[in-house]
Scaffold this motif. Structure first.
Motif, PDB file in Angstrom:
ATOM      1  N   GLU A  40       1.063  -1.268  -0.008  1.00  0.00           N
ATOM      2  CA  GLU A  40       0.110   0.207   0.032  1.00  0.00           C
ATOM      3  C   GLU A  40       0.878   1.168  -0.044  1.00  0.00           C
ATOM      4  OE1 GLU A  40      -3.753   1.937   2.875  1.00  0.00           O
ATOM      5  OE2 GLU A  40      -2.532   0.179   3.514  1.00  0.00           O
ATOM      6  N   PHE A  41       2.092   1.333   0.757  1.00  0.00           N
ATOM      7  CA  PHE A  41       3.107   2.357   0.623  1.00  0.00           C
ATOM      8  C   PHE A  41       4.244   2.045   0.231  1.00  0.00           C
ATOM      9  CE2 PHE A  41       0.080   2.444   4.458  1.00  0.00           C
ATOM     10  CZ  PHE A  41      -0.787   3.592   4.262  1.00  0.00           C
ATOM     11  N   SER A  42       4.381   1.160  -0.581  1.00  0.00           N
ATOM     12  CA  SER A  42       5.723   1.032  -1.320  1.00  0.00           C
ATOM     13  C   SER A  42       5.854   1.936  -2.440  1.00  0.00           C
ATOM     14  CB  SER A  42       5.368  -0.617  -1.899  1.00  0.00           C
ATOM     15  OG  SER A  42       5.381  -1.687  -0.961  1.00  0.00           O
ATOM     16  N   MET A  43       7.242   2.063  -2.837  1.00  0.00           N
ATOM     17  CA  MET A  43       7.481   3.012  -3.779  1.00  0.00           C
ATOM     18  C   MET A  43       8.256   2.733  -4.789  1.00  0.00           C
ATOM     19  SD  MET A  43       9.131   5.897  -1.443  1.00  0.00           S
ATOM     20  CE  MET A  43      10.552   5.586  -0.436  1.00  0.00           C
ATOM     21  N   LEU A  44       8.330   3.152  -5.959  1.00  0.00           N
ATOM     22  CA  LEU A  44       9.379   2.974  -7.063  1.00  0.00           C
ATOM     23  C   LEU A  44      10.227   4.577  -6.977  1.00  0.00           C
ATOM     24  CD1 LEU A  44       7.548   0.990  -9.543  1.00  0.00           C
ATOM     25  CD2 LEU A  44       9.110   0.125  -7.870  1.00  0.00           C
ATOM     26  N   GLY A  45      11.171   4.581  -8.109  1.00  0.00           N
ATOM     27  CA  GLY A  45      11.452   6.032  -8.351  1.00  0.00           C
ATOM     28  C   GLY A  45      12.221   6.213  -9.538  1.00  0.00           C
ATOM     29  N   PRO A  46      12.375   7.594  -9.890  1.00  0.00           N
ATOM     30  CA  PRO A  46      12.999   7.701 -11.148  1.00  0.00           C
ATOM     31  C   PRO A  46      14.252   7.025 -11.368  1.00  0.00           C
ATOM     32  CG  PRO A  46      12.173   9.857  -9.807  1.00  0.00           C
ATOM     33  CD  PRO A  46      12.553   8.677  -9.147  1.00  0.00           C
TER      34      PRO A  46
END
Length: 275
Positions: free
Chosen positions: A142-148
């Motif tokens: 739910e709060f995971s993230m990827l990035g540039p």
């Protein structure tokens, strides 16, 4: 038998030296058991690339980890040892690392014939996102993230260096800026080309080029948190809902509380480009 202070000191020192070894062995055993359980449940081969700051040695120093060439060879070997018809579950938790190493892993992921699912329990930034682009499916919490995936040159965003060079007459630009901008242009082109290579098996050329430019072109800061909703809107094959067994596995990679969070390694030599 009487113990003097010297004996007690050496006993204490021996315990301090051996305790991290026993603790490491215990965690390694628990991790292996957890991985085997996930493999049995999913019918897949589980490969982990989890970079956490773990306390090591008797002095408890926190050791930062990132994607490097040596670690890449271990991941690639595990992928190549997996039968062609067996799905792979790749658990990613990393702040990024060297472009070359990340692309090596991503190409190995893309080359595997069976389905590859990348699980991101917390974050897979920069080079971690580059690897995720090669997967058939990306599972986020739910709060995971990827990035540039924009490359960094000498500690600065390549796109920003190029923009700084182009913002004033060439005769007013410092020579070092010109050199870094030249490197930056090449790095941007190479990362975008690599991203398109990884994306085109699952989307058309125009869409892959647009997505590669968005992720690598310096449109955000390098630590921008790309949420599941944004990633899906960009066209990535994202699914939300982290399995409990993967979250349980992450707990077996403890880190010091005061060292929690993302820390990017400083880049002190331009020729080692990082994403």
């Amino acid at each position: 038998m009487a113990f003097d202070f010297s004996t007690l000191f050496w006993i204490f020192l021996a315990i301090m030296v051996l305790q991290p070894l026993f603790t490491g062995r215990w965690y390694a055993l628990r991790r292996a058991q957890a991985i085997r359980a996930i493999e049995s449940l999913h019918g897949s081969r589980v490969i982990t690339m989890i970079h956490r700051q773990e306390k090591r040695s008797i002095f408890g120093f926190a050791v930062s980890r990132h994607i490097d060439l040596e670690g890449a060879q271990t991941i690639i070997a595990a992928i190549k040892d997996t039968p062609d018809d067996m799905p792979i579950d790749l658990v990613l938790h990393t702040p990024g690392g060297l472009v070359l190493a990340a692309m090596q892993i991503a190409r190995a992921v893309e080359a595997h014939k069976a389905k590859v699912t990348v699980y991101v329990p917390v974050y897979a930034m920069s080079g971690g996102t580059l690897i995720a682009l090669a997967a058939n499916e990306i599972v986020l919490g739910e709060f995971s993230m990827l990035g540039p995936i924009d490359p960094q040159i000498a500690g600065f965003p390549a796109a920003s260096i190029v923009k700084a060079r182009d913002s004033k007459p060439i005769e007013n630009v410092f020579d070092l800026t010109l050199v870094l901008a030249d490197m930056g242009e090449k790095a941007l082109a190479q990362v975008k080309r690599g991203a398109v290579e990884l994306l085109t098996p699952r989307m058309d050329q125009a869409a892959a080029e647009a997505l590669a430019d968005k992720l690598a072109g310096g449109h955000w800061t390098h630590d921008y948190a790309l949420t599941a909703t944004e990633a899906r809107e960009l066209g990535l094959p994202v699914k939300v809902g982290m399995p409990q067994e993967v979250l349980a596995l992450m707990k077996l990679y403890p880190q010091p509380v005061q060292q929690s969070g993302i820390e990017y390694l400083p880049i002190d030599i331009p020729r080692q480009r990082r994403v």
